[in-house]
Design a protein around this motif. Structure first.
Motif, mmCIF file in Angstrom:
data_model
loop_
_atom_site.group_PDB
_atom_site.id
_atom_site.type_symbol
_atom_site.label_atom_id
_atom_site.label_comp_id
_atom_site.label_asym_id
_atom_site.label_seq_id
_atom_site.Cartn_x
_atom_site.Cartn_y
_atom_site.Cartn_z
ATOM 1 N N LEU A 27 0.833 -1.206 0.000
ATOM 2 C CA LEU A 27 0.000 0.000 0.000
ATOM 3 C C LEU A 27 0.865 1.252 0.000
ATOM 4 O O LEU A 27 0.572 2.225 -0.708
ATOM 5 C CB LEU A 27 -0.924 0.000 1.218
ATOM 6 C CG LEU A 27 -2.095 -0.974 1.153
ATOM 7 C CD1 LEU A 27 -2.692 -1.186 2.531
ATOM 8 C CD2 LEU A 27 -3.163 -0.478 0.184
ATOM 9 N N GLY A 28 1.943 1.243 0.768
ATOM 10 C CA GLY A 28 2.839 2.388 0.782
ATOM 11 C C GLY A 28 3.417 2.675 -0.584
ATOM 12 O O GLY A 28 3.600 3.844 -0.959
ATOM 13 N N ALA A 38 5.574 8.217 4.948
ATOM 14 C CA ALA A 38 6.374 7.381 5.835
ATOM 15 C C ALA A 38 6.639 8.108 7.152
ATOM 16 O O ALA A 38 6.651 7.498 8.229
ATOM 17 C CB ALA A 38 7.689 7.008 5.153
ATOM 18 N N ALA A 39 6.818 9.419 7.067
ATOM 19 C CA ALA A 39 7.065 10.199 8.276
ATOM 20 C C ALA A 39 5.798 10.402 9.093
ATOM 21 O O ALA A 39 5.859 10.591 10.307
ATOM 22 C CB ALA A 39 7.662 11.558 7.900
ATOM 23 N N GLN A 52 -4.390 -0.435 7.461
ATOM 24 C CA GLN A 52 -5.640 0.322 7.440
ATOM 25 C C GLN A 52 -5.378 1.803 7.197
ATOM 26 O O GLN A 52 -6.067 2.458 6.408
ATOM 27 C CB GLN A 52 -6.387 0.120 8.758
ATOM 28 C CG GLN A 52 -6.900 -1.296 8.966
ATOM 29 C CD GLN A 52 -7.523 -1.486 10.346
ATOM 30 O OE1 GLN A 52 -7.154 -0.806 11.307
ATOM 31 N NE2 GLN A 52 -8.461 -2.406 10.455
ATOM 32 N N TRP A 53 -4.413 2.357 7.899
ATOM 33 C CA TRP A 53 -4.067 3.775 7.760
ATOM 34 C C TRP A 53 -3.654 4.095 6.333
ATOM 35 O O TRP A 53 -4.103 5.085 5.738
ATOM 36 C CB TRP A 53 -2.941 4.091 8.745
ATOM 37 C CG TRP A 53 -2.590 5.534 8.914
ATOM 38 C CD1 TRP A 53 -3.092 6.398 9.845
ATOM 39 C CD2 TRP A 53 -1.631 6.287 8.163
ATOM 40 N NE1 TRP A 53 -2.508 7.640 9.712
ATOM 41 C CE2 TRP A 53 -1.610 7.605 8.686
ATOM 42 C CE3 TRP A 53 -0.792 5.982 7.094
ATOM 43 C CZ2 TRP A 53 -0.776 8.600 8.184
ATOM 44 C CZ3 TRP A 53 0.039 6.975 6.585
ATOM 45 C CH2 TRP A 53 0.037 8.264 7.129
ATOM 46 N N LEU A 54 -2.800 3.265 5.766
ATOM 47 C CA LEU A 54 -2.318 3.490 4.402
ATOM 48 C C LEU A 54 -3.419 3.306 3.373
ATOM 49 O O LEU A 54 -3.508 4.063 2.394
ATOM 50 C CB LEU A 54 -1.147 2.550 4.102
ATOM 51 C CG LEU A 54 0.153 2.882 4.845
ATOM 52 C CD1 LEU A 54 1.112 1.700 4.791
ATOM 53 C CD2 LEU A 54 0.813 4.120 4.243
ATOM 54 N N ARG A 57 -5.436 6.402 2.922
ATOM 55 C CA ARG A 57 -4.773 7.457 2.165
ATOM 56 C C ARG A 57 -4.647 7.123 0.686
ATOM 57 O O ARG A 57 -4.788 8.008 -0.171
ATOM 58 C CB ARG A 57 -3.414 7.750 2.797
ATOM 59 C CG ARG A 57 -3.590 8.675 3.999
ATOM 60 C CD ARG A 57 -2.896 8.231 5.246
ATOM 61 N NE ARG A 57 -3.336 9.105 6.357
ATOM 62 C CZ ARG A 57 -4.361 8.805 7.158
ATOM 63 N NH1 ARG A 57 -5.059 7.694 7.001
ATOM 64 N NH2 ARG A 57 -4.712 9.640 8.122
ATOM 65 N N VAL A 58 -4.404 5.865 0.357
ATOM 66 C CA VAL A 58 -4.416 5.461 -1.052
ATOM 67 C C VAL A 58 -5.789 5.731 -1.657
ATOM 68 O O VAL A 58 -5.917 6.249 -2.777
ATOM 69 C CB VAL A 58 -4.037 3.970 -1.184
ATOM 70 C CG1 VAL A 58 -4.250 3.485 -2.622
ATOM 71 C CG2 VAL A 58 -2.586 3.747 -0.776
ATOM 72 N N LEU A 59 -6.830 5.403 -0.910
ATOM 73 C CA LEU A 59 -8.189 5.642 -1.379
ATOM 74 C C LEU A 59 -8.471 7.134 -1.522
ATOM 75 O O LEU A 59 -9.110 7.572 -2.488
ATOM 76 C CB LEU A 59 -9.182 5.001 -0.411
ATOM 77 C CG LEU A 59 -10.667 5.190 -0.712
ATOM 78 C CD1 LEU A 59 -11.029 4.677 -2.101
ATOM 79 C CD2 LEU A 59 -11.503 4.491 0.352
ATOM 80 N N ALA A 60 -8.006 7.941 -0.574
ATOM 81 C CA ALA A 60 -8.210 9.385 -0.657
ATOM 82 C C ALA A 60 -7.570 9.948 -1.922
ATOM 83 O O ALA A 60 -8.133 10.828 -2.584
ATOM 84 C CB ALA A 60 -7.640 10.072 0.582
#
Length: 230
Positions: A27-28, A38-39, A52-54, A57-60
């Motif tokens: 995902l990253g 990453a930061a 989940q967090w990543l 953001r990929v979806l956003a």
């Protein structure tokens, strides 16, 4: 690439769903701004939480590309005081708003140019039933107990979470200020709700559906601020 759906709610609002099957590393690699993210990644999160967090953001980024094709420098940040996500970067309208949610294998994002947004996705569990006295008013709890399923309690919790995000107010009391009005449950529909604030109350309609077996999704986009009544 498990982008499940991008639903254009209007010319200025997009709802996205992502079915997460990738590792956090995969995902990253999908993020165009890998180094900044990453930061920003929560340092104490385990691999599941990082995924989940990543995914959110990929979806956003996918939803933003549909709304604002000229915004390659988009970055999703979180407000330090409230934790709410916001968008910044070249090509992003100053009025851009975003709401994110994730649970289990699913992530949801709602982006819009202006207005107010809220979205929540939940894995159906018995947790909402167990804590129901903490977030449901007495009449809401009585109605929920008549239905009695974990899915229904989870739906009510999710609807209140969505309205809480839409309200953008810290410290709201769910059982006193985020109130459900009667509705007939179905596989998809709308839940009428009332938001009670010190300056008055406003009415809202929370849309709900089932993105997959064992999950509920609620969302709301309002292009203009509602008028509060005493």
């Amino acid at each position: 690439m498990p982008l499940h759906r991008l639903l254009r709610l209007s010319p200025t609002a997009v709802l996205g769903l992502w079915h997460r099957t990738e590792t956090a590393a995969a995902l990253g690699a999908l993020l165009p701004a890998g180094a900044p993210y990453a930061a920003l990644l929560p340092p104490t999160a385990g691999s599941e939480r990082q995924g989940q967090w990543l995914a959110g953001r990929v979806l956003a980024h996918a939803a933003a590309a549909a709304l604002w094709p000229g915004a390659p420098g988009l970055l999703v940040r979180n407000d330090a005081a409230t934790g709410r996500p916001y968008l910044e970067g070249p090509g992003v309208p100053a009025s851009a708003v975003v709401s994110l949610s994730h649970s289990g294998e699913w992530a949801a994002a709602l982006l819009a140019t202006g207005g107010q947004v809220g979205v929540d996705v939940e894995l159906v569990r018995d947790k909402a039933r167990r804590i129901s006295t903490k977030f449901l008013a007495a009449d809401e709890l009585a109605a929920a107990q008549r239905v009695g399923t974990d899915a229904y309690f989870t739906l009510l919790w999710s609807a209140k979470e969505t309205l809480y995000k839409l309200a953008e107010r810290r410290g709201l009391i769910f059982k006193e200020q985020l109130l459900l009005e009667p509705f007939t449950p179905a596989s998809a529909g709308e839940i009428p709700m009332v938001l009670r604030l010190a300056e008055g109350q406003s009415r809202h309609r929370i849309c709900y559906s089932q993105p997959a077996a064992g999950y509920v999704l609620t969302h709301c986009w309002e292009p203009g601020a509602p008028t509060a009544t005493p």
